[in-house]
Design a protein around this motif. Structure first.
Motif, PDB file in Angstrom:
ATOM      1  N   VAL A 198       7.242   1.547  -3.936  1.00 20.35           N
ATOM      2  CA  VAL A 198       7.907   1.182  -2.729  1.00 20.35           C
ATOM      3  C   VAL A 198       7.927  -0.181  -2.735  1.00 20.35           C
ATOM      4  O   VAL A 198       6.823  -0.929  -2.448  1.00 20.35           O
ATOM      5  N   THR A 209       8.460  -0.843   7.068  1.00 20.70           N
ATOM      6  CA  THR A 209       7.607  -0.095   6.019  1.00 20.70           C
ATOM      7  C   THR A 209       7.209   1.426   6.165  1.00 20.70           C
ATOM      8  O   THR A 209       7.086   2.002   5.047  1.00 20.70           O
ATOM      9  N   MET A 244       7.610   4.277   3.321  1.00 24.74           N
ATOM     10  CA  MET A 244       6.240   5.150   3.012  1.00 24.74           C
ATOM     11  C   MET A 244       6.732   6.553   3.206  1.00 24.74           C
ATOM     12  O   MET A 244       6.148   7.397   2.565  1.00 24.74           O
ATOM     13  N   VAL A 303       2.487   0.120  -2.530  1.00 22.91           N
ATOM     14  CA  VAL A 303       3.428  -0.384  -1.560  1.00 22.91           C
ATOM     15  C   VAL A 303       3.466  -1.932  -1.873  1.00 22.91           C
ATOM     16  O   VAL A 303       2.328  -2.413  -1.721  1.00 22.91           O
TER      17      VAL A 303
END
Length: 313
Positions: free
Chosen positions: A140, A215, A219, A239
């Motif tokens: 990510v 974010t 996720m 991430v």
């Protein structure tokens, strides 16, 4: 599309010059609505706004299919308008949400120019051990304006090099998405691409540059892909971010949910101040040994450490 109170405010702010007409086009349109991972739905333009005030779902909607996590508006006529949940890979028109300036103005002509840019892959990737354990890994990568276009290229190169370590086994799975205000899945976890094709798809990802750092949305999308397509492989999510998310509490909640279902989450903080350490710890599920910090110029130096941590977990 919006909760009813928001819709009324929008109507007050919009006016059109004399002679203009709005001509609706029948079809489906993307909205900012998305599943929140908790059995509910929210507007991603405002993470605190859920669907409590107003809904317009069609018959049999939202669909129970876990892949259909985005909200589309199905417009057939002024008397037939309803919502549907859809897979984000669908191609359709979209509805833009804009700030209310308070003062309607006549449209002004604009000229947009673009400068072509090219991304040159690293000819010699940094040496890294290939992971011989089967994994389902989702990468990510933040694509907000806080990152910047040049640093985004570095982030993509890191993601491409990381992917090389986990695509040697045919039983392993790898996915990749970018996010800012919304997310874009660039490589689906259920892909059948070769390692070279995956690298190419990662390096060709477009830079979004929106100021919002959502974010949690990125996720959540990765979590849903891992839960749906991991094929029984151990699940991991890496991430890479440049700062604190738009809704830290929501980010923490999604990370907690991911770890609860067996997804190991890892946080890479690039050029982030020490004051943002809690955000990284939240992303990593409160496991400090899954947190990595570096700056953009030295991002490639942590590649081996990240590979070893994910592979041996």
């Amino acid at each position: 599309m919006f909760p009813s109170s928001r819709l009324r405010r929008q109507r007050k702010a919009i006016s059109f010059p004399a002679g203009w007409q709005i001509i609706p086009i029948a079809g489906k349109y993307w909205t900012s609505g998305a599943a929140d991972g908790l059995g509910g739905w929210r507007w991603t333009g405002n993470l605190e706004a859920n669907f409590d005030d107003f809904t317009k779902w069609g018959v049999g909607q939202p669909d129970s299919d876990m892949v259909k996590q985005r909200v589309a508006l199905n417009f057939q006529s002024l008397a037939a308008v309803f919502w549907e949940s859809e897979d984000d890979t669908m191609s359709m028109r979209y509805i833009c949400e804009v700030e209310d300036s308070g003062t309607p103005t006549s449209p002004q002509p604009t000229v947009t120019t673009t400068t072509p840019t090219t991304t040159t892959p690293t000819t010699t990737p940094p040496p890294v051990n290939e992971c011989n354990a089967r994994k389902a890994l989702f990468i990510v990568l933040e694509s907000s304006s806080h990152v910047g276009s040049a640093n985004f290229q570095l982030g993509k190169q890191f993601a491409a090099d990381l992917s090389r370590a986990f695509t040697g086994l045919s039983t392993s799975k790898l996915g990749f998405l970018t996010y800012a205000l919304i997310y874009h899945v660039r490589v689906h976890l259920h892909n059948s691409d070769s390692p070279e094709e995956i690298v190419s798809d990662i390096l060709s990802a477009a830079y979004e540059g929106h100021s919002t750092r959502n974010t949690a949305e990125g996720m959540l999308a990765a979590k849903l892909q891992l839960e749906t397509y991991s094929s029984g492989n151990p699940m991991h999510m890496v991430v890479l971010t440049n700062g604190v998310s738009a809704s830290p509490s929501t980010t923490k909640h999604i990370a907690d949910l991911a770890n609860l279902v067996g997804i190991r989450t890892y946080a890479i903080g690039v050029s982030m101040p020490d004051s943002a350490d809690q955000e990284l710890l939240n992303i990593a599920g409160q496991y400090s040994d899954r947190v990595f910090k570096t700056d953009w110029a030295r991002l490639d130096t942590i590649l081996g450490s990240v590979v070893n941590k994910v592979c041996n977990s």
